[in-house]
Design an enzyme around this catalytic site. Sequence first.
Site, PDB file in Angstrom:
ATOM      1  N   ARG A 240     -10.777 -11.134  26.504  1.00  0.00           N
ATOM      2  CA  ARG A 240     -11.329 -11.777  27.295  1.00  0.00           C
ATOM      3  C   ARG A 240     -12.562 -11.189  27.465  1.00  0.00           C
ATOM      4  O   ARG A 240     -12.777 -10.263  28.028  1.00  0.00           O
ATOM      5  CB  ARG A 240     -10.804 -12.449  29.179  1.00  0.00           C
ATOM      6  CG  ARG A 240     -10.351 -13.267  29.290  1.00  0.00           C
ATOM      7  CD  ARG A 240     -10.468 -14.822  28.500  1.00  0.00           C
ATOM      8  NE  ARG A 240      -9.778 -15.244  28.994  1.00  0.00           N
ATOM      9  CZ  ARG A 240      -8.778 -15.823  27.836  1.00  0.00           C
ATOM     10  NH1 ARG A 240      -9.330 -15.632  26.642  1.00  0.00           N
ATOM     11  NH2 ARG A 240      -8.473 -17.405  28.204  1.00  0.00           N
ATOM     12  N   GLU A 269     -20.290 -16.271  28.710  1.00  0.00           N
ATOM     13  CA  GLU A 269     -19.658 -16.990  26.835  1.00  0.00           C
ATOM     14  C   GLU A 269     -19.401 -18.837  27.120  1.00  0.00           C
ATOM     15  O   GLU A 269     -18.416 -18.860  28.301  1.00  0.00           O
ATOM     16  CB  GLU A 269     -18.641 -17.580  25.656  1.00  0.00           C
ATOM     17  CG  GLU A 269     -17.237 -17.234  26.928  1.00  0.00           C
ATOM     18  CD  GLU A 269     -15.738 -17.228  26.199  1.00  0.00           C
ATOM     19  OE1 GLU A 269     -16.443 -15.767  25.339  1.00  0.00           O
ATOM     20  OE2 GLU A 269     -14.624 -17.464  25.656  1.00  0.00           O
ATOM     21  N   HIS A 287     -14.686 -17.038  20.349  1.00  0.00           N
ATOM     22  CA  HIS A 287     -13.621 -17.408  20.948  1.00  0.00           C
ATOM     23  C   HIS A 287     -12.426 -17.844  20.342  1.00  0.00           C
ATOM     24  O   HIS A 287     -12.839 -18.786  20.484  1.00  0.00           O
ATOM     25  CB  HIS A 287     -13.714 -18.035  22.477  1.00  0.00           C
ATOM     26  CG  HIS A 287     -12.460 -17.419  23.207  1.00  0.00           C
ATOM     27  ND1 HIS A 287     -12.359 -16.993  24.201  1.00  0.00           N
ATOM     28  CD2 HIS A 287     -11.295 -18.172  22.859  1.00  0.00           C
ATOM     29  CE1 HIS A 287     -12.037 -16.984  25.004  1.00  0.00           C
ATOM     30  NE2 HIS A 287     -10.279 -16.780  23.852  1.00  0.00           N
TER      31      HIS A 287
HETATM   32  C1  DGY Z   1      -5.816 -17.640  25.159  1.00  0.00           C
HETATM   33  O1  DGY Z   1      -5.058 -18.048  23.979  1.00  0.00           O
HETATM   34  O2  DGY Z   1      -6.188 -17.301  26.260  1.00  0.00           O
HETATM   35  C2  DGY Z   1      -7.132 -17.764  24.077  1.00  0.00           C
HETATM   36  O3  DGY Z   1      -8.192 -17.111  23.836  1.00  0.00           O
HETATM   37  C3  DGY Z   1      -7.944 -19.505  23.524  1.00  0.00           C
HETATM   38  O4  DGY Z   1      -7.849 -19.413  25.281  1.00  0.00           O
END
Ligand code: DGY
Length: 331
Positions: A240, A269, A287
Amino acid sequence: MSERQRVWVSRPIFPETLTTLGQYFEVVAETVEQKLSAEQLKATLMDVDGAILGGGDRIDAALLDGNKRLRVVANLGVGYNNLDIPALTKAGVLACNTPEVLDESVADYAWALMLAAARRVGAAERWLRAGQWHGMRFDDWLGVDVHGKTLGILGMGRIGQAIARRAAGFDMPVIYHNRHRLSADIEQDCKARYVEKHALLADSDHLILVLPYTPENRHAIGAAELAMMRPHAVLVNIARGGIVDDAALAAALREGRLAAAGLDVFEGEPAVHPDLLALDNAVLSPHIGSATAATRRAMATLAVDNVIAALGHGPHAGHPPTPINAELLTK
Ligand code: DGY
């Protein structure tokens, strides 16, 4: 005849998953990616029984205040730092996510970023496309090796373990740090050795971050942690944004205190820190860790299955497959 339950889908998903939802509910599905303001989101959720959400949709107590209708929110992702789980539980709203179905694809992508950053794939391709390849220079485009080097993993849940299992093919010893040490069986299966965080930082040639975002994990990798890493090391963040201090990382990359980074997530982001954008030794992606056709379909299907079951329909009525605040189901 009683009114049909209504489900809102906050972002475009696959037509067949919408068709499945439509067998049970009136479906209101967004057709373009857009970020609603908190006020718009609150107003939208007032009129629905269930919602399928993306990580950008923040649900907290203020947003739930006065909502008498909402029963379930299903996140299209395994991470759920956009959801205030205690507030949802207090409001009696079940929260669900999409664990497991994406583990292997995200693990593949962590390796893709690590290899690309170590071997300078992005910068070399940009150079070639810019028409600068006029002959081979033996001592150009030198990267760092991956095979045989020490792989470090910070956060050793299912995705971390999937990343670790791939290391055998590259003949890499694996060290990891996690809130809780794994059982001996899992450590053996992953061929991974538990170390303290400072040792992980100091001893990894390649370090992959896979820990969930919590307020305590904000800037878990900041200037001090980066200073403990090896100058030839590669850092990969597929977890993250906000876990890494992007400005401090950019400074370390610029000053040669770190060889390269592969980043799929960013604090704030879709905005990306301008200092990172200016660096050739950072491989940056938007992402997309779980973005394969099969995995994104599996995630959408799981989110839909959760909503159908949570709202009392389908073969698993009342038993959604992947609830987060499962205690609500026993009440
Ligand atoms: C998740 O599955 O958490 C990915 O980062 C997609 O948001």
